[in-house]
Design an enzyme around this catalytic site. Structure first.
Site, short mmCIF file in Angstrom:
data_model
loop_
_atom_site.label_atom_id
_atom_site.label_comp_id
_atom_site.label_asym_id
_atom_site.label_seq_id
_atom_site.Cartn_x
_atom_site.Cartn_y
_atom_site.Cartn_z
N SER A 27 0.84 -1.22 0.00
CA SER A 27 0.00 0.00 0.00
C SER A 27 0.86 1.25 0.00
CB SER A 27 -0.90 0.02 1.23
OG SER A 27 -1.84 -1.02 1.18
N GLY A 99 -5.49 -4.32 -7.96
CA GLY A 99 -6.67 -3.49 -7.71
C GLY A 99 -6.30 -2.14 -7.15
N ASP A 324 -6.91 -8.12 4.52
CA ASP A 324 -6.11 -9.01 3.69
C ASP A 324 -5.58 -10.22 4.46
OD1 ASP A 324 -6.48 -7.36 1.50
OD2 ASP A 324 -4.64 -6.23 1.87
N ARG A 399 -2.40 -14.26 -1.96
CA ARG A 399 -2.55 -14.55 -0.52
C ARG A 399 -3.16 -15.93 -0.27
NH1 ARG A 399 -0.72 -9.71 1.27
NH2 ARG A 399 -1.62 -7.89 0.26
C1 S3P Z 1 -5.60 -1.41 -0.04
C2 S3P Z 1 -6.89 -1.44 0.45
C3 S3P Z 1 -7.63 -2.70 0.65
C4 S3P Z 1 -6.72 -3.92 0.62
C5 S3P Z 1 -5.74 -3.86 -0.51
C6 S3P Z 1 -4.87 -2.64 -0.40
C7 S3P Z 1 -4.95 -0.12 -0.23
O1 S3P Z 1 -8.58 -2.83 -0.39
O2 S3P Z 1 -7.49 -5.10 0.52
O3 S3P Z 1 -4.92 -5.00 -0.52
O4 S3P Z 1 -3.72 -0.07 -0.45
O5 S3P Z 1 -5.64 0.92 -0.16
P1 S3P Z 1 -10.04 -2.13 -0.32
O6 S3P Z 1 -9.86 -0.66 -0.40
O7 S3P Z 1 -10.79 -2.69 -1.49
O8 S3P Z 1 -10.62 -2.57 1.00
#
Ligand code: S3P
Length: 472
Positions: A27, A99, A324, A399
């Protein structure tokens, strides 16, 4: 879909020992590159995660005009273009499996007057983008996306961006961050209200680069306000080690009798620490030492010792702080004694895979009693090693792959995951690192760990050593 599946098999292993230098936070790494790309001047980043997801973000930032380099000493530099200074990319932005990269970049692009086309891999093109498209359209961007707001899509950023005040319908740091990054190039104040607090790395890093971001408690959650069109100034960033990656060797050490493992420099941001809390409730022996701060983020050294774990109830409101970590918590639960109930897991259905279904299927395939609800999971542990012996479908989810390899280390028989290639998105070198600590993970692309670890086979010795310290 890719046909390059590369299975990995984890064999029952003895104690883990040593120090694990786990990778940088995913992140924080994405955000360092993205915000560095919008700053004026040269940002230096130490400890960046060089995993596939982050490398995608780096190449997309380059395509938008930033200069990003990786130096021989492992540090990275980002020469930013300034807020409002992104160029139109010539080629399609391919976000691979990521994502976070996809949603945060869409935010940034949405308030720059340019057109971009974005796609991803077979996992990412199934994931919902409507959750960012809706607020970004309100800010003036226009999207043409597949059915249900899926990638591939094209976005044309707003010519005259509007600041918005937006209440998140789902607890998502990605959606919050997309709006904040978009708000950087809108005049006035952009406000995000989150009903439950989610990871605040964007807020912290935006401030680090000179933006004005205020955070107030609001109706049980938070209200975040960003002042638009700041001049962001390049800064140095030190990326903590990712708690979501450290979680895998950590749980492996807990379930393998006699283990003693040190995990230095791991992020302990309270909005990421739900796993530590849950494991401690289960009876885990985890010492948190040498607490300190690195670029606004809290880090510490974790000292983990094998522990007898008991089942617990994990409340729904803890989910955002460990979203996660459910795959690896479920593995810990399978090795614990008694029932573990996890609630509030609806978001797991739209991760890199339908993680709820993938966890349940993987546990079942390895002889663990499990029950899956709409948004909950119940795992029955017997207190002794689970049977194992199964093959797990990873569905392109890093994961799921790592969690079930850890299960295999602690099970009675080996566990195979059908494809380990996705592990490189967040934890390059995972199997080698684990084997260096005493694990026995084997695969076609790995050196055989069997020889070196054969000496560990008599499980008696580490257990005896542990007893001397007065532990079980
Ligand atoms: C993340 C937010 C989370 C997490 C992802 C990383 C981020 O997702 O699951 O691995 O870096 O902001 P969501 O915002 O969909 O909850």
């Amino acid at each position: 879909m890719h046909a390059h599946h590369s299975p990995l098999t984890a064999h029952p292993s003895g104690a883990l020992a040593g120090t694990a230098l786990t990778p940088g936070d995913k992140s924080v790494s994405h955000r360092a590159l993205l915000i560095g790309a919008l700053a004026v001047g040269r940002t230096r980043v130490a400890g960046l995660l060089a995993g596939d997801d982050v490398l995608r973000t780096a190449s997309c930032c380059r395509a938008l005009g930033a200069r990003i380099e990786r130096h021989a000493d492992g540090a990275w530099t980002v020469d930013g273009v300034g807020v409002g200074g992104l160029n139109e990319p010539e080629l399609v932005l391919d976000m691979g499996n990521s994502g976070t990269g996809a949603r945060l970049l869409l935010g940034m692009i949405s308030t720059h007057h340019l057109t971009a086309v974005m796609t991803g891999d077979a996992s990412l093109v199934r994931r919902p983008m409507a959750r960012v498209i809706a607020p970004l359209e309100a800010m003036g961007a226009r999207f043409v996306a597949r059915e249900g707001g899926r990638l591939p899509l094209s976005v044309t950023g707003a010519k005259s961006p509007l600041p918005i005040s937006y209440r998140l319908p789902v607890a998502s740091a990605q959606v919050k961050s997309a709006i904040l990054l978009a708000g950087l190039n809108a005049p006035g104040t952009t406000v995000v209200i989150e009903p439950e607090a989610t990871r605040d790395h964007s807020e912290t890093m935006l401030r680090h680069f000179g933006a004005t971001v205020t955070v107030e408690p609001f109706e049980g959650g938070r209200r975040i306000a960003l002042t638009g069109q700041p001049e962001l100034t390049a800064r140095d960033v030190v990326v903590p080690r990712d708690p979501s990656s450290a979680a895998f060797p950590l749980v492996a050490a807990l379930i393998l009798a006699g283990s003693r493992l040190k995990l230095p420099g791991v992020g302990i941001n309270p909005l990421r620490s739900g796993l530590l809390l849950s494991l401690k409730e289960m009876g885990a022996d985890i010492a948190i030492e040498n607490r300190r701060e690195q670029g606004g983020e809290k880090v510490a050294d974790l000292l983990v010792r094998a522990s007898k774990l008991n089942g617990i109830e994990v409340p729904a409101d803890r989910a955002p702080t460990m979203i996660d970590e459910y795959p690896i918590l479920a593995v810990a639960a399978a090795c614990a004694r008694g029932r573990t109930v996890m609630r509030g897991l609806a978001e797991l259905r739209v991760k890199e895979s339908d993680r709820l279904a993938a966890i349940a299927a993987g546990l079942k395939a390895n002889g663990v009693k499990v029950e899956m609800g709409e948004d909950s999971l119940t795992v029955e542990g017997t207190g002794s090693p689970p049977p194992g012996g199964g093959t797990v479908a990873t569905h392109m989810d890093h994961r799921i792959a790592m969690a079930f390899l850890v299960l295999g280390l602690g099970a009675r028989r080996a566990v195979t995951v059908d494809d380990g290639t996705m592990i490189d998105t967040s934890f390059p070198g995972f199997a080698a690192l684990m084997n260096g600590l005493g694990a026995r993970i084997a695969g076609p692309l790995l050196k055989k760990p069997a020889r070196a670890t054969a000496a560990r086979k008599p499980k008696k010795k580490p257990v005896a050593r542990a007893k001397k310290r007065g532990r079980k």
